[in-house]
Motif scaffolding. Structure first.
Motif, PDB file in Angstrom:
ATOM      1  N   SER A 155       0.835  -1.218   0.000  1.00 23.87           N
ATOM      2  CA  SER A 155       0.000   0.000   0.000  1.00 23.87           C
ATOM      3  C   SER A 155       0.857   1.250   0.000  1.00 23.87           C
ATOM      4  N   ASP A 156       1.933   1.245   0.783  1.00 22.48           N
ATOM      5  CA  ASP A 156       2.838   2.399   0.815  1.00 22.48           C
ATOM      6  C   ASP A 156       3.439   2.652  -0.564  1.00 22.48           C
ATOM      7  N   ARG A 157       3.814   1.572  -1.255  1.00 24.58           N
ATOM      8  CA  ARG A 157       4.397   1.723  -2.595  1.00 24.58           C
ATOM      9  C   ARG A 157       3.361   2.258  -3.591  1.00 24.58           C
ATOM     10  N   LEU A 158       2.139   1.737  -3.500  1.00 23.71           N
ATOM     11  CA  LEU A 158       1.079   2.234  -4.382  1.00 23.71           C
ATOM     12  C   LEU A 158       0.804   3.717  -4.124  1.00 23.71           C
ATOM     13  N   ARG A 159       0.755   4.055  -2.848  1.00 26.12           N
ATOM     14  CA  ARG A 159       0.476   5.437  -2.467  1.00 26.12           C
ATOM     15  C   ARG A 159       1.549   6.377  -3.017  1.00 26.12           C
ATOM     16  N   SER A 160       2.798   5.925  -3.042  1.00 23.49           N
ATOM     17  CA  SER A 160       3.905   6.772  -3.512  1.00 23.49           C
ATOM     18  C   SER A 160       3.818   7.057  -5.014  1.00 23.49           C
ATOM     19  N   ILE A 161       3.096   6.212  -5.748  1.00 23.34           N
ATOM     20  CA  ILE A 161       2.985   6.378  -7.204  1.00 23.34           C
ATOM     21  C   ILE A 161       1.838   7.320  -7.573  1.00 23.34           C
ATOM     22  N   MET A 162       0.819   7.349  -6.753  1.00 23.96           N
ATOM     23  CA  MET A 162      -0.407   8.075  -7.090  1.00 23.96           C
ATOM     24  C   MET A 162      -0.178   9.588  -7.182  1.00 23.96           C
ATOM     25  N   THR A 163      -0.867  10.212  -8.134  1.00 20.65           N
ATOM     26  CA  THR A 163      -0.898  11.675  -8.249  1.00 20.65           C
ATOM     27  C   THR A 163      -2.320  12.137  -7.937  1.00 20.65           C
ATOM     28  N   ASP A 164      -2.572  13.413  -8.115  1.00 17.21           N
ATOM     29  CA  ASP A 164      -3.924  13.938  -7.887  1.00 17.21           C
ATOM     30  C   ASP A 164      -4.923  13.374  -8.895  1.00 17.21           C
ATOM     31  N   ASN A 165      -4.407  12.782  -9.969  1.00 21.00           N
ATOM     32  CA  ASN A 165      -5.273  12.246 -11.017  1.00 21.00           C
ATOM     33  C   ASN A 165      -5.761  10.827 -10.715  1.00 21.00           C
TER      34      ASN A 165
END
Length: 265
Positions: free
Chosen positions: A210-220
């Motif tokens: 989850s931490d890794r996924l969160r680090s990839i996400m942008t406002d989009n």
């Protein structure tokens, strides 16, 4: 007749004073009053306690100044404070208005109600109202709302928030004749981790993912955990297919990197 009228008025005032005193002594709320210039008058002990200042220092100060805190100098009021100022200016009654206030540099939430004071001739003499500090209740409500919309293990949005995000993305895409996107992810061989190393290790692995996924996400994008080892991503603007492909590959590459948990690789 004048004497009788004065005696009757005096009796009414005494009754009102007794009722107000009883309210102050037993109620959880407090009373506040202003004059025609919107300055505080007749400061009650509980109101002084709520403001965090001695009554003599509060007397005569603008009501808005007392609740606005540092924003009084800058003039950058919250929408709720603007609405309160507007109600006071237009001499309108209001009930159960939620207002963010700043008391001794601490942000609080108050619930305020008030009515204009008018004499028998209809002449305006200021406002009289009640207030209560509902900071704890609001924080509890926000916490409950957050628990209902976020996964407790990963702190990612849950299925409820994801559904809402999908609906909004589709509405926006339809409105602007655009595209939105939806991705689903599940982890290969995750069941083997749970079966051989136990659920606590599996839970920590999910938290790392989850931490890794969160680090990839942008406002989009909005990333959600659906449950187990399944995740989903809503892409608000998916009109650029090359961007989508790059995002998908970045997710795979990032999640595929080695994890070290409790001396296990």
């Amino acid at each position: 007749e004048r004497k009788v009228s004065e005696a009757s008025l005096h009796e009414k005032n005494e009754v009102v004073s007794l009722l107000l005193k009883e309210f102050e002594d037993t109620g959880a709320d407090w009373l506040w009053q202003t004059d025609t210039s919107r300055r505080v008058t007749h400061v009650s002990p509980r109101f002084a306690h709520a403001i965090g200042q001695p009554a003599e220092e509060i007397e005569g100060k603008p009501f808005l100044q007392l609740v606005a805190g540092q924003s009084w100098e800058s003039g950058k009021f919250s929408p709720a404070l603007h609405e309160l100022a507007d109600k006071l200016k237009r001499r309108d009654s209001f009930s159960n208005m939620l207002v963010p206030v700043q008391i001794n540099d601490e942000n609080r939430w108050w619930e305020l109600s008030a009515s204009p004071k008018l004499d028998d001739s209809g002449v305006f003499h200021g406002f009289r109202g009640v207030g209560s500090d509902i900071t704890l209740q609001r924080e509890s409500a926000e916490k409950i709302s957050r628990l209902a919309r976020y996964d407790t293990l990963t702190r990612l949005p849950n299925r409820l928030l994801l559904t809402d995000a999908v609906r909004k993305a589709m509405q926006t895409a339809e409105q602007w004749n655009g595209r939105c996107g939806f991705m689903m992810i599940d982890l290969d061989r995750f069941k083997a981790v749970n079966d051989t190393l136990g659920h606590p290790v599996g839970d920590r692995l999910l938290a790392r993912v989850s931490d890794r996924l969160r680090s990839i996400m942008t406002d989009n994008e909005l990333c959600s955990r659906l449950g187990g080892d399944e995740f989903a991503i809503v892409i608000k603007d998916a009109s650029d297919m090359e961007y989508i492909e790059k995002l998908a590959q970045k997710i795979i590459d990032t999640l595929s990197q080695t994890y070290e948990i409790d001396q296990h690789t």
